[in-house]
Scaffold this motif. Sequence first.
Motif, mmCIF file in Angstrom:
data_model
loop_
_atom_site.group_PDB
_atom_site.id
_atom_site.type_symbol
_atom_site.label_atom_id
_atom_site.label_comp_id
_atom_site.label_asym_id
_atom_site.label_seq_id
_atom_site.Cartn_x
_atom_site.Cartn_y
_atom_site.Cartn_z
ATOM 1 N N UNK A 131 0.923 -1.073 -0.016
ATOM 2 C CA UNK A 131 0.193 -0.038 0.148
ATOM 3 C C UNK A 131 0.858 1.372 0.053
ATOM 4 N N UNK A 132 1.966 1.135 0.589
ATOM 5 C CA UNK A 132 2.719 2.258 0.725
ATOM 6 C C UNK A 132 3.252 2.768 -0.591
ATOM 7 N N UNK A 133 3.735 1.483 -1.723
ATOM 8 C CA UNK A 133 4.114 1.966 -2.933
ATOM 9 C C UNK A 133 3.075 2.693 -3.618
ATOM 10 N N UNK A 134 1.648 2.329 -3.409
ATOM 11 C CA UNK A 134 0.763 2.958 -4.287
ATOM 12 C C UNK A 134 0.650 4.465 -3.768
ATOM 13 N N UNK A 135 0.638 4.636 -2.510
ATOM 14 C CA UNK A 135 0.463 6.071 -2.111
ATOM 15 C C UNK A 135 1.619 6.720 -2.549
ATOM 16 N N UNK A 136 2.756 6.532 -2.469
ATOM 17 C CA UNK A 136 4.109 7.089 -3.066
ATOM 18 C C UNK A 136 3.847 7.286 -4.488
ATOM 19 N N UNK A 137 3.270 6.387 -5.310
ATOM 20 C CA UNK A 137 3.006 6.679 -6.890
ATOM 21 C C UNK A 137 2.238 7.788 -7.018
ATOM 22 N N UNK A 138 0.965 7.583 -6.343
ATOM 23 C CA UNK A 138 0.013 8.759 -6.174
ATOM 24 C C UNK A 138 0.416 9.999 -6.117
ATOM 25 N N UNK A 139 1.469 10.050 -5.208
ATOM 26 C CA UNK A 139 1.832 11.342 -4.684
ATOM 27 C C UNK A 139 2.909 11.887 -5.840
ATOM 28 N N UNK A 140 3.502 10.971 -6.453
ATOM 29 C CA UNK A 140 4.670 11.433 -7.488
ATOM 30 C C UNK A 140 3.754 11.784 -8.623
ATOM 31 N N UNK A 141 2.506 11.129 -9.017
ATOM 32 C CA UNK A 141 1.669 11.598 -10.248
ATOM 33 C C UNK A 141 1.141 12.982 -9.808
ATOM 34 N N UNK A 142 0.767 13.206 -8.537
ATOM 35 C CA UNK A 142 -0.015 14.462 -8.236
ATOM 36 C C UNK A 142 0.986 15.600 -8.295
ATOM 37 N N UNK A 143 2.683 15.253 -7.969
ATOM 38 C CA UNK A 143 3.597 16.189 -8.032
ATOM 39 C C UNK A 143 3.817 16.495 -9.213
ATOM 40 N N UNK A 144 3.833 15.540 -10.306
ATOM 41 C CA UNK A 144 4.185 15.604 -11.510
ATOM 42 C C UNK A 144 3.062 16.392 -12.281
ATOM 43 N N UNK A 145 1.803 16.422 -11.973
ATOM 44 C CA UNK A 145 0.761 17.219 -12.476
ATOM 45 C C UNK A 145 0.721 18.685 -12.150
ATOM 46 N N UNK A 146 1.185 18.859 -11.037
ATOM 47 C CA UNK A 146 1.016 20.214 -10.222
ATOM 48 C C UNK A 146 2.369 20.920 -11.013
ATOM 49 N N UNK A 147 3.568 20.365 -11.185
ATOM 50 C CA UNK A 147 4.738 20.738 -12.071
ATOM 51 C C UNK A 147 4.345 21.052 -13.221
#
Length: 137
Positions: free
Chosen positions: A1-17
């Motif tokens: 589950x930790x990897x999924x959260x990390x992946x979502x956070x990375x996607x969110x960060x990439x979208x924001x950038x």
Amino acid sequence: MGNETSWREERRQAAAEHAAALERKKAGETARARELLRDFIATLKERGVEPEPLRAQVIGSNASYRTELVGWYLRRNRSLAVDVDGNFYILGVPASLKARVAGARVEASDPPLVVGQGARDGESMPLAELLQLRLDS
């Protein structure tokens, strides 16, 4: 589950950038377009071309309403204009009894570097080219 959260956070960060980069690009284009409009107005003033009261065109009609704006039309069909302060206007408005009587209120828009982008073929044009055509007419 930790990897999924990390992946979502990375996607969110990439979208924001990505969104921030697009916003910076748009701001740069707007600043360049405003500069083109300032130069255009300076040239008109040097040539003694006086500003005139601007009218808002009723979309899909030959009618127009008065506005409180004073400036110069950028297109022959009077759909675009710049006021004496360098603000850019799209002058298409819906039909309105109130506007017919009291005049139309038109808000300034951020000027684009390419006017009519996304319109039918032949209707989009770099702002610099449109302004030069207007100066040459």
